[in-house]
Design an enzyme around this catalytic site. Structure first.
Site, mmCIF file in Angstrom:
data_model
loop_
_atom_site.group_PDB
_atom_site.id
_atom_site.type_symbol
_atom_site.label_atom_id
_atom_site.label_comp_id
_atom_site.label_asym_id
_atom_site.label_seq_id
_atom_site.Cartn_x
_atom_site.Cartn_y
_atom_site.Cartn_z
ATOM 1 N N CYS A 1 0.850 -0.945 0.063
ATOM 2 C CA CYS A 1 -0.020 0.005 -0.173
ATOM 3 C C CYS A 1 0.911 1.219 0.026
ATOM 4 C CB CYS A 1 -1.000 -0.107 1.069
ATOM 5 S SG CYS A 1 -0.097 -0.166 2.826
ATOM 6 N N ARG B 1 -3.342 -0.725 5.365
ATOM 7 C CA ARG B 1 -3.903 -1.873 4.701
ATOM 8 C C ARG B 1 -3.062 -2.836 4.522
ATOM 9 N NH1 ARG B 1 -5.003 1.959 -0.143
ATOM 10 N NH2 ARG B 1 -3.188 2.976 0.512
ATOM 11 N N ASP C 1 -7.982 3.980 1.167
ATOM 12 C CA ASP C 1 -7.145 4.139 2.314
ATOM 13 C C ASP C 1 -7.785 4.640 3.428
ATOM 14 O OD1 ASP C 1 -5.123 5.380 3.846
ATOM 15 O OD2 ASP C 1 -4.208 6.648 2.057
HETATM 16 P P1 4NP Z 1 -1.587 2.935 4.183
HETATM 17 O O1 4NP Z 1 -2.457 4.138 4.825
HETATM 18 O O2 4NP Z 1 -1.336 3.186 2.712
HETATM 19 O O3 4NP Z 1 -3.065 1.787 4.141
HETATM 20 O O4 4NP Z 1 -0.764 2.367 5.142
HETATM 21 C C1 4NP Z 1 -1.482 5.318 4.798
HETATM 22 C C2 4NP Z 1 -0.677 5.593 5.701
HETATM 23 C C3 4NP Z 1 -0.058 6.510 5.833
HETATM 24 C C4 4NP Z 1 -0.373 7.736 5.035
HETATM 25 C C5 4NP Z 1 -1.301 7.650 3.702
HETATM 26 C C6 4NP Z 1 -1.601 6.488 3.914
HETATM 27 N N1 4NP Z 1 0.637 8.993 5.263
HETATM 28 O O5 4NP Z 1 0.060 9.821 4.231
HETATM 29 O O6 4NP Z 1 1.322 8.919 5.821
#
Ligand code: 4NP
Length: 163
Positions: free
Chosen positions: A14, A20, A131
């Site tokens: 992800c 995720r 997300d």
């Molecule tokens: P992930 O969610 O891609 O599902 O781990 C996110 C975690 C952090 C960030 C964006 C999405 N961020 O912008 O820091």
């Protein structure tokens, strides 16, 4: 699946590798263990963005997953082109992850290892795993519902590859 003694390796990807993909890894590993396939199938996860390197999954995701019986202990890391050599299947949570992985793939054959997680959804029709980072607590519940469905179907897909 693969020759005896060689594990089938799946990498979930992800953006941040704190919501995720570590949840997908934890759920998938739970299913693999429940089915006694730990010596045949292995999973890991990574993010296209490296800014959360070394961190445990987001506390909201850890709590929501623990409530369903999935302990998440993975430490965030950034995906690398070397992962295409090590893993058999690389699974993107959304379209941006998919495009970023295609850019990173070192060859056309390597790019063929990339799949979308939503390919394995059966219970709902969606084209990506959203997300949850900026969503409320119900966003984490939705993502876990989707991932549990995908992981079960992915596990069955991999088990059938070598039959
Ligand atoms: P992930 O969610 O891609 O599902 O781990 C996110 C975690 C952090 C960030 C964006 C999405 N961020 O912008 O820091």
């Amino acid at each position: 699946m693969k020759e005896v003694n060689s594990k089938y390796k799946v990498l979930f990807v992800c953006l941040g590798n704190i919501c995720r993909s570590p949840a997908a890894q934890g759920i998938f590993e739970h299913i693999v263990r429940e089915n006694g396939m730990e010596d045949r199938i292995e999973a890991d996860s990574a993010g296209t963005y490296g800014g959360h390197r070394g961190e445990l999954p987001d506390r909201r995701m850890r709590n929501a997953a623990m409530y369903r019986g999935f302990g998440l202990t993975h430490r965030s890391r950034q995906v690398s082109s070397l992962d295409f050599l090590e893993f058999d299947m690389i699974i993107a949570m959304d379209d941006q992850n998919y495009e970023d992985l295609r850019e990173l793939a070192p060859s056309v054959e390597a790019a063929d290892k990339i799949h979308r997680m939503a390919e394995f959804l059966k219970a709902r029709k969606m084209s990506y795993i959203p997300d949850p980072y900026y969503m409320g607590i119900e966003g984490f519940g939705l993502v876990l519902d989707l991932l549990e469905d995908c992981c079960q179907n992915l596990f069955e897909y991999i088990c059938h590859l070598n039959q």
